[in-house]
Design an enzyme around this catalytic site. Structure first.
Site, PDB file in Angstrom:
ATOM      1  N   GLY A 111       9.067  -3.766  -3.364  1.00  0.00           N
ATOM      2  CA  GLY A 111       8.018  -3.969  -4.452  1.00  0.00           C
ATOM      3  C   GLY A 111       8.460  -2.954  -5.473  1.00  0.00           C
ATOM      4  N   PHE A 161       6.873   0.095  -5.855  1.00  0.00           N
ATOM      5  CA  PHE A 161       6.662   1.359  -5.576  1.00  0.00           C
ATOM      6  C   PHE A 161       7.685   1.657  -4.235  1.00  0.00           C
ATOM      7  CE2 PHE A 161       2.885   0.532  -7.791  1.00  0.00           C
ATOM      8  CZ  PHE A 161       2.888   1.488  -8.680  1.00  0.00           C
ATOM      9  N   GLY A 162       8.422   1.029  -4.050  1.00  0.00           N
ATOM     10  CA  GLY A 162       9.450   1.328  -2.789  1.00  0.00           C
ATOM     11  C   GLY A 162       9.829  -0.022  -1.927  1.00  0.00           C
ATOM     12  N   ASP A 171      -5.820  -3.178  -7.166  1.00  0.00           N
ATOM     13  CA  ASP A 171      -4.522  -4.208  -7.452  1.00  0.00           C
ATOM     14  C   ASP A 171      -4.483  -5.472  -6.753  1.00  0.00           C
ATOM     15  OD1 ASP A 171      -2.068  -4.378  -8.749  1.00  0.00           O
ATOM     16  OD2 ASP A 171      -0.931  -3.577  -6.990  1.00  0.00           O
TER      17      ASP A 171
END
Length: 250
Positions: free
Chosen positions: A8, A10-11, A121
């Site tokens: 995703g 972020f990682g 989110d």
């Protein structure tokens, strides 16, 4: 023992196996850049608090571990995939299924809000579904800290939230004072996603243009075709441009 199952903004995400118990779990690996150690500590502290949360419609946090260059977040493994994945495979959901998932999503949102946590989110990619059709909110409460683990330039900030802009309430984009109503807007945006198999505001392919439009618009994104009058009324209540009016309408 683990295998990668996704990636995703972020990682990376892995599926892990507890070799003592045979239990499967998810591992989110987040790369730590220079200067982000304090942000990682804040995120670890937040997850420590959220480990105590237990609800049928949220993904359970198990714990964290930190290496020299990575932070690892351990989570309940949900094998069915996300609503976004289901939409890409099967297309638009019928209203009955939309109602079912919205009810479950909002039960999870209500539980988080009652415990003083905003999700920040909500979108189809962050709603996981079990093989029995039970929706669970994932990645709640972490967005703010994760965004802080990037450089603070506007370009980097925009890159960090590129996957979520279309679901964000206008007051979040404008960085004005916002509260729980922003999560309700994002839940409404997810309802649009389920009814169209597309993100809200599909005409915008440029992230910066989309941010400007959402921040300045006086109308919410168009609803899906074919919804009942009750569903359209519910969606309109979720997606009020003025967050103060949104609170008084509910």
């Amino acid at each position: 023992m683990h295998v990668q199952i996704g990636e995703g903004s972020f990682g990376k995400v892995f599926m892990g196996l507890n070799e003592r118990t045979g239990e499967l779990f998810a591992i989110k690996q987040i790369s730590l850049m220079d200067g982000t150690q304090s942000e990682a500590e804040k995120l670890e502290a937040e997850i420590h608090v959220m480990k105590s949360l237990c609800h049928r419609h949220i993904v359970r946090y198990i714990g964290t571990s930190r290496g020299d260059r990575n932070l690892y977040i351990f989570l309940e493994y949900v094998p069915g995939g996300s609503i976004a994945t289901m939409l890409s495979r099967f297309g638009v959901f019928q209203e009955g299924l939309i109602r079912r998932f919205m009810y479950q999503i909002l039960l999870g949102v209500s539980y988080l809000h009652n415990n003083g946590i905003m999700h920040c989110d909500i979108k189809g990619a962050n709603v996981l579904v079990t093989e029995q059709g039970i929706a669970k909110l994932a990645d709640f409460g972490c967005s703010k800290q994760l965004q802080g683990m990037r450089t603070q330039s506007f370009e980097e900030s925009a890159h960090g939230i590129r996957g979520s802009v279309m679901w964000m309430a206008p007051e979040v984009i404008k960085q004005t004072r916002h509260g729980r109503s922003a999560d309700v807007w994002s839940a409404g945006a997810t309802m649009i996603e389920m009814g169209t198999a597309h993100r809200p505001w599909p005409a915008f392919t440029n992230n910066l243009a989309a941010m400007f439009h959402v921040a300045t618009t006086r109308e919410p994104p168009p609803p899906p075709d074919g919804l009942s009058a009750a569903a359209n009324d519910f969606l309109a209540r979720c997606m009020c441009i003025d967050p103060v009016r949104a609170v008084t309408r509910r």
